[in-house]
Design an enzyme around this catalytic site. Sequence first.
Site, PDB file in Angstrom:
ATOM      1  N   VAL A   1       0.861  -1.184   0.000  1.00 44.79           N
ATOM      2  CA  VAL A   1       0.000   0.000   0.000  1.00 44.79           C
ATOM      3  C   VAL A   1       0.893   1.229   0.000  1.00 44.79           C
ATOM      4  CG1 VAL A   1      -1.792   1.282   1.232  1.00 44.79           C
ATOM      5  CG2 VAL A   1      -1.814  -1.230   1.259  1.00 44.79           C
ATOM      6  N   CYS A   2       0.842   2.000  -1.077  1.00 46.82           N
ATOM      7  CA  CYS A   2       1.724   3.155  -1.230  1.00 46.82           C
ATOM      8  C   CYS A   2       1.056   4.420  -0.701  1.00 46.82           C
ATOM      9  CB  CYS A   2       2.098   3.343  -2.703  1.00 46.82           C
ATOM     10  SG  CYS A   2       3.134   2.027  -3.343  1.00 46.82           S
ATOM     11  N   LEU A   3       1.513   4.866   0.459  1.00 44.05           N
ATOM     12  CA  LEU A   3       1.014   6.091   1.077  1.00 44.05           C
ATOM     13  C   LEU A   3       2.182   6.813   1.735  1.00 44.05           C
ATOM     14  CD1 LEU A   3      -2.289   5.054   2.925  1.00 44.05           C
ATOM     15  CD2 LEU A   3      -2.112   6.641   1.005  1.00 44.05           C
TER      16      LEU A   3
END
Length: 445
Positions: free
Chosen positions: A92-94
């Site tokens: 999950v890219c955050l």
Amino acid sequence: MADQSVFRITKELSDLQKNSDLSLAVACRDIDVRNVKALIIGPHETPYEFGFFEFAFKFNKEYPRKSPQVTAITTNGGRSRFNPNIYANGRVCLSILGTWRGERGEEWSAAQGLESILLSIQSLMSANPYENEPGFEDANEPSDQKHQKDYVQKIRHETLRISVIQRLEEYLRIGSDGSVPPAAPKRDELDHDMDTIEDESSVPFEPFKDLCKRRFLWYYDSYLAAVQKGKQEVKDGEYFARMPFEGSSNTMDGKFNYSELERRLHAIKKALDEETEGWAAEGLEAKAKDTTVAVNLQRQFEQIVEYFKHSGAAHNLELVDGNPFVWMLTYFGKPMTNLDGGLFRAKLCFSPRFPEEQPRIKFETRLFHHRIAADGTPCYVAPSSRREDVKVHIEAIIDALEEDHPPYDPRTLVHPEAFKLYWGSTEDRRVYNRRLRRSVQQSME
């Protein structure tokens, strides 16, 4: 430090669970608060609408000074990338997780927590997720516009197929062809040997099983509407278009087959209805054995009947065939409202595993109402802290029916036609009121 992090995680879990949020849910095993499961229900008017997306959170001992590790679980076994920022391998890219470069001020801070992460992930589930890919935020070329449309179409299809249909088929133990494998033998609650009880860690942890089943009944008509919309846009057998940013091992490949999804949705609904009906027979067995749940439900029934008598409430309650697991509520419409004069019967079915499995309720008298699904399933929210109190459930249903000025909340969209009229123009609301009154009049005939 370790004790502080556990205290912080426990408090955040408790706060989220008390909020009764209709789109977020969290859970963990009692013995392991550092490993948390979370469920995000896809937002309305997006290709993720009412999908069930699961994530795993692993909190380290330095939390909240350092962010947790977050992994997407709903990936079709690592084969489906549901968003430019949610990879097929679960990444999950955050920026707040440190998994993506962000602007100054977007990085993690101890003021953030589990809820803020979930809301950030939910915000990725937009009406046009194509724009989440860096470099494609302002893509306005004709080819980009086509990609945007193609991307929405395949996400909508796979949201239904993977996050809803596959999940419910696994819960109900039915095959994609509707077949039912032999049922696993049930352990008798009265006779099991304490020495043979499985270790908690060896039992599958499925904290959202009952929630997803109940929400499927809420959103069933919306799922069917999404299928019809998909059928109008693409043909069965047409392959998904690959996006410019999708790689060979980080993509969403496949082909459309909305006719098949529609058939499987019908099969799930049928299986859920049969499961609910099966609770009655299970309940009679539990009553014969005088189980704790049977005794508890019988006592609650008697207490609520007495409460109705002494409170002056006109509503009536009775057991169906003397079974404490099946109640029939007769609701009398509130005077001076559009429900005035109506007489509506609703069946409350309880599982022998109540309150682990929450009651399933269906109005047997037709009622055109924005909080009642076409099949009679009511959309209501009972406080999670009192989920074992049946009176709270009944009161919550009545409150949902009688609420004068409900806030607009698309998460309660269980009857698409009624919802659209209720929240539409002034003329739409008049049409809604006329149809509601007509169903009230028909209830008295």
